[in-house]
Design an enzyme around this catalytic site. Structure first.
Site, mmCIF file in Angstrom:
data_model
loop_
_atom_site.group_PDB
_atom_site.id
_atom_site.type_symbol
_atom_site.label_atom_id
_atom_site.label_comp_id
_atom_site.label_asym_id
_atom_site.label_seq_id
_atom_site.Cartn_x
_atom_site.Cartn_y
_atom_site.Cartn_z
ATOM 1 N N GLU A 20 -13.633 13.838 19.133
ATOM 2 C CA GLU A 20 -13.119 14.519 18.229
ATOM 3 C C GLU A 20 -13.689 15.602 17.759
ATOM 4 O OE1 GLU A 20 -11.268 11.862 15.232
ATOM 5 O OE2 GLU A 20 -12.693 10.413 16.098
ATOM 6 N N LYS A 62 -17.670 11.863 16.835
ATOM 7 C CA LYS A 62 -16.963 12.919 15.946
ATOM 8 C C LYS A 62 -17.873 14.063 16.050
ATOM 9 C CE LYS A 62 -14.960 9.738 12.799
ATOM 10 N NZ LYS A 62 -13.297 10.148 13.083
ATOM 11 N N HIS A 76 -3.100 2.382 17.617
ATOM 12 C CA HIS A 76 -2.205 3.202 17.714
ATOM 13 C C HIS A 76 -2.391 4.069 18.953
ATOM 14 C CE1 HIS A 76 -5.467 5.807 15.812
ATOM 15 N NE2 HIS A 76 -4.605 6.983 16.523
ATOM 16 N N GLY A 79 0.780 -1.190 -0.180
ATOM 17 C CA GLY A 79 0.050 0.149 0.062
ATOM 18 C C GLY A 79 0.800 1.260 -0.011
ATOM 19 N N ALA A 80 1.887 1.144 -0.859
ATOM 20 C CA ALA A 80 2.974 2.156 -0.700
ATOM 21 C C ALA A 80 2.706 3.462 -1.357
ATOM 22 C CB ALA A 80 4.485 1.685 -1.240
ATOM 23 N N SER A 81 1.590 3.452 -2.240
ATOM 24 C CA SER A 81 1.301 4.780 -2.878
ATOM 25 C C SER A 81 0.081 5.120 -1.962
ATOM 26 C CB SER A 81 0.655 4.404 -4.343
ATOM 27 O OG SER A 81 -0.341 3.214 -4.217
ATOM 28 N N LYS A 100 -6.094 -2.086 12.235
ATOM 29 C CA LYS A 100 -7.700 -2.206 12.260
ATOM 30 C C LYS A 100 -8.339 -1.838 11.093
ATOM 31 C CE LYS A 100 -10.222 1.284 14.169
ATOM 32 N NZ LYS A 100 -10.215 2.571 13.289
ATOM 33 N N HIS A 138 -9.821 1.170 20.199
ATOM 34 C CA HIS A 138 -9.237 2.232 21.170
ATOM 35 C C HIS A 138 -9.913 2.224 22.417
ATOM 36 C CE1 HIS A 138 -7.323 3.046 17.379
ATOM 37 N NE2 HIS A 138 -8.393 3.911 16.571
#
Ligand code: BG6
Length: 534
Positions: free
Chosen positions: A255, A379, A217, A46-48, A187, A279
């Site tokens: 958030e 959110k 994370h 998924g490097a791009s 996740k 989380h």
């Protein structure tokens, strides 16, 4: 600063008592790693994509510039996009400065370790070609063959990628003469219990559990880790950490951001899958778990699993009463008008996806019997705020009742995770002067106070731990299954009940959530009762 009981607010501000930090144990130039690290190749699938540019490569670059990576390492980007090594290096060179400073000399050396090889995730032959490519550059660079496969790809590609890693021999540690192989996965780990088990079966057919690193994370945040230090490295708090002294515990991850550009994912996930299964459950575990016998990955994860096992399942009645779901309406955040969730690009105008949830959960154990844990996340709330709030019980008997009345504010301990990384403890003391009156004062410890060493971002910490092979901050499969088992009935109930739309409460963006959420939390804290933060 978090305001306390209204009647004491003014006084409290004036008498904020700061605790002092003694330098003992804090080194001004703390080292990033204590032990020698194994040389390795970090392969990013998924490097791009966004995650690679926003988080992974900047984190690797920062670690590298702070001396946190092994002397020998390679980073190999792979994705469907056709690109060469130079194209990948250019892309990363543009991306890194958006997140941290780029030093020209350092970049030159770092860039020389970046490679790229395109892969079609559905073709096993593409993985075989990747295998040959990796073996070739590892040989050229005298690397032993330790490898990390970081899956920064959409979850829909997890299974096929893992299977092809297996079929191409890329996952097979046993057949190789040297080194270890590790796989890192983000996740969501499935979307319910059944799919989580299925994903795990695929993983386990191709990797052993000790090779798998499931990221959360939140766990990599310094202040989250510090919860365990606070609890188990001090003798004065743990004796109070139970039903005898604690009235309730609130964990909030609010958030101010909305759904952003992730409509497709979020419509399917909603807040329960996006924040609660992972989380929120980890914050809860750090707060409520029993002490492990040793601060060691498996023992810590064992204790978390024991706690998840003691979560009291919701009955169908509770699900209606003890879980409140909401969705944000338009409103104002930091002076800017923001749209309703249903008006966001890509969102169904009649969407019933919750963007807010608060739930009251109980743990069936001697320690926590009868103590409610209020877990809240949403959110577009008033502001970004992640906190664990321990509300202690009232004094059993007020000796001041004849002069002060019956009410005495309770003690409160707040562990601030973000944006304020601090611990505050509120208690009562006498107001100066001839009159007998109480005031609430707050001892306030800022986590970074007097610390001059490097501070790691969550992804830097995650990568360091994967390179070091430390599983402490990663999910173990049994934990994932237990938390899905706890949440799946709630999800099913919320998503299938006949009065689904009546159970979704709208809240104005920029507030602390829908009014009924305040009812769940009752007198718990004025801040969360649907009011805008002042
Ligand atoms: C992610 C969720 O896991 O965590 C996001 O998918 C959420 O929806 C994010 O915004 C919150 O993380 P942080 O680090 O900004 O608190």
């Amino acid at each position: 600063m978090i305001k306390d009981d209204e009647q004491h607010d003014a006084i409290q501000e004036a008498v904020l008592a700061k605790c002092s930090v003694q330098d003992g144990g804090i080194s001004g130039t703390a080292r990033l790693v204590d032990k020698e690290q194994d040389p390795c190749t970090i392969v990013i699938f998924g490097a791009s994509g966004d995650l690679t540019q926003r988080k992974l490569v900047p984190a690797l670059y920062r670690l590298y510039s702070e001396g946190g990576l092994p002397d020998s390492f390679l980073v190999v980007g792979t994705s469907r996009t056709e690109m060469g090594n130079d194209g990948f290096r250019d892309k990363m060179k543009k991306a890194i400065p958006l997140y941290c400073d780029l030093d020209r000399a350092m970049w030159k050396d770092f860039a020389s370790r970046l490679y790229y090889h395109p892969v079609d995730y559905h073709e096993v032959s593409a993985f075989m070609s990747l295998r040959d490519f990796l073996e070739h550059i590892e040989e050229q660079n005298h690397l032993m063959g330790n490898r990390i496969y970081n899956l920064a790809i959409p979850p829909s590609l997890y299974k096929t990628t893992i299977q092809n890693l297996g079929q191409s021999g890329l996952s097979d540690q046993k057949k190789r003469k040297h080194g270890w192989i590790r796989v890192v996965i983000e996740k969501p780990f499935g979307r319910d219990l059944e799919t989580a088990i299925d994903l795990n079966n695929t993983l386990r057919k191709n990797f052993d559990e000790h090779q798998i690193f499931r990221i959360d994370h939140y766990l990599a945040r310094e202040t989250v880790q510090s919860v365990l230090m606070f609890r188990f490295a001090n003798s004065i708090f743990e004796p109070l950490w139970n039903r005898n002294y604690i009235s309730n515990i609130s964990i909030i991850a609010a958030e101010s951001l909305g759904v952003e550009h992730r409509a497709g994912y979020y419509e399917e996930a909603g807040v329960l899958r996006d924040m609660f299964q992972n989380h929120m459950m980890q914050l809860f575990a750090m707060t409520a778990m029993e002490p492990p016998s040793l601060f060691e990955a498996e023992r810590v994860r064992d204790e978390k699993v024991r706690l998840f096992r003691s979560l009291r399942p919701f009955t169908s009645v509770d699900q209606g009463e003890d879980v409140i779901l909401g969705q944000y309406d338009g409103g104002i955040i930091e002076g800017t008008e923001v749209p309703a969730y249903r008006d966001e690009p890509g969102i169904n105008p009649e969407s019933l996806t919750p963007t807010f949830a608060t739930m009251k959960v109980f743990v069936d154990s001697w320690r926590w019997q009868g103590v409610p844990f209020y877990l809240t996340s949403g959110k577009r709330m008033a502001r970004k705020l992640t906190e664990i709030i321990i509300n202690f019980k009232e004094v059993p008997h007020s000796v001041f009742r004849t002069v002060l009345g019956e009410h005495i504010s309770t003690n409160r301990l707040i562990m601030g995770i973000q944006p304020d990384e601090r611990i505050t403890l509120t208690f009562q003391t006498k107001n100066p002067g001839a009159r007998i009156s109480l005031r609430s004062v707050t001892m306030d410890f800022n986590y970074l106070q007097n610390y001059k060493g490097p501070v790691l971002d969550a992804y830097e910490k995650v990568l360091l731990d994967v390179i070091g092979g430390d599983h402490m901050l990663f999910w173990r499969q049994d934990g994932i299954e237990l938390t899905w088992a706890f949440l799946t009935p709630i999800l099913e109930f919320c998503e299938t009940c006949s009065d689904r739309s009546d159970r979704l409460f709208f809240y104005k963006s920029g507030t602390w959530g829908p009014e009924p959420a305040g009812d769940i939390m009752k007198s718990h804290d004025h801040k969360f009762q649907g009011k805008t933060d002042s």
